[in-house]
Write a protein that holds these residues in place. Structure first.
Motif, PDB file in Angstrom:
ATOM      1  N   GLN A 189       0.850  -1.189   0.000  1.00  0.00           N
ATOM      2  CA  GLN A 189       0.000   0.000   0.000  1.00  0.00           C
ATOM      3  C   GLN A 189       0.881   1.233   0.000  1.00  0.00           C
ATOM      4  O   GLN A 189       2.057   1.162   0.364  1.00  0.00           O
ATOM      5  CB  GLN A 189      -0.948   0.008   1.201  1.00  0.00           C
ATOM      6  N   LEU A 191      -7.532  -6.669  -4.453  1.00  0.00           N
ATOM      7  CA  LEU A 191      -7.950  -5.710  -3.428  1.00  0.00           C
ATOM      8  C   LEU A 191      -8.437  -6.484  -2.214  1.00  0.00           C
ATOM      9  O   LEU A 191      -8.698  -7.683  -2.309  1.00  0.00           O
ATOM     10  CB  LEU A 191      -9.055  -4.812  -3.981  1.00  0.00           C
ATOM     11  N   SER A 217     -11.208  -8.693  -6.610  1.00  0.00           N
ATOM     12  CA  SER A 217     -10.162  -8.572  -7.623  1.00  0.00           C
ATOM     13  C   SER A 217     -10.790  -7.942  -8.860  1.00  0.00           C
ATOM     14  O   SER A 217     -11.951  -8.197  -9.179  1.00  0.00           O
ATOM     15  CB  SER A 217      -9.591  -9.940  -7.996  1.00  0.00           C
ATOM     16  N   LEU A 229      -7.605   4.267  -6.660  1.00  0.00           N
ATOM     17  CA  LEU A 229      -7.619   3.716  -5.300  1.00  0.00           C
ATOM     18  C   LEU A 229      -7.290   4.809  -4.305  1.00  0.00           C
ATOM     19  O   LEU A 229      -6.386   5.618  -4.535  1.00  0.00           O
ATOM     20  CB  LEU A 229      -6.580   2.591  -5.141  1.00  0.00           C
ATOM     21  N   HIS A 246      -3.096  -3.511  -2.082  1.00  0.00           N
ATOM     22  CA  HIS A 246      -3.381  -4.015  -3.418  1.00  0.00           C
ATOM     23  C   HIS A 246      -2.193  -4.816  -3.940  1.00  0.00           C
ATOM     24  O   HIS A 246      -1.063  -4.622  -3.509  1.00  0.00           O
ATOM     25  CB  HIS A 246      -3.723  -2.874  -4.382  1.00  0.00           C
TER      26      HIS A 246
END
Length: 116
Positions: free
Chosen positions: A52, A70, A74, A85, A91
């Motif tokens: 992240q 995620l 997905s 995002l 992720h």
């Protein structure tokens, strides 16, 4: 050899790499105090493990197909598709085919905050 980064007002070619994609590597496009842009290459079968970043990101699939993992789902990204995002969202990525993505990472300082 130093890596070339785009300068303000410079046109930077992001056309599909086509047959050159199989030998391509990830390259930085530009990095500033506000954001970073990278042409991210994810080859077929390659995994980028879950991670992240603090700021929001966008991924624009330029060519190929990749699976974005995620926390709850997905998403399959293919050429021409784009996703956003929020910062801090874990992720991962997996290349379904050799894939080229335009990754943008936004950095927020005390001077700038996104609109709500």
């Amino acid at each position: 050899m130093a890596m070339h980064h785009a300068s303000p007002e410079e046109v930077f070619d992001l056309a599909p790499l086509g047959p050159k994609l199989k030998d391509a590597r990830t390259t930085a496009v530009v990095k500033s105090e506000a954001f970073e842009v990278v042409r991210l290459i994810v080859h077929a079968g390659t995994d980028i493990k879950a991670h992240q970043v603090d700021g929001p990101i966008t991924l624009h699939c330029l060519e190929g197909r990749a699976l974005l993992g995620l926390p709850e789902t997905s998403l399959e990204l293919s050429a021409g598709q784009w996703v956003y995002l929020e910062g801090g969202v874990p992720h991962s990525l997996r290349g379904i085919e050799d894939t080229s993505l335009l990754l943008t990472i936004l950095f927020f300082s005390g001077k700038f905050q996104p609109s709500q």
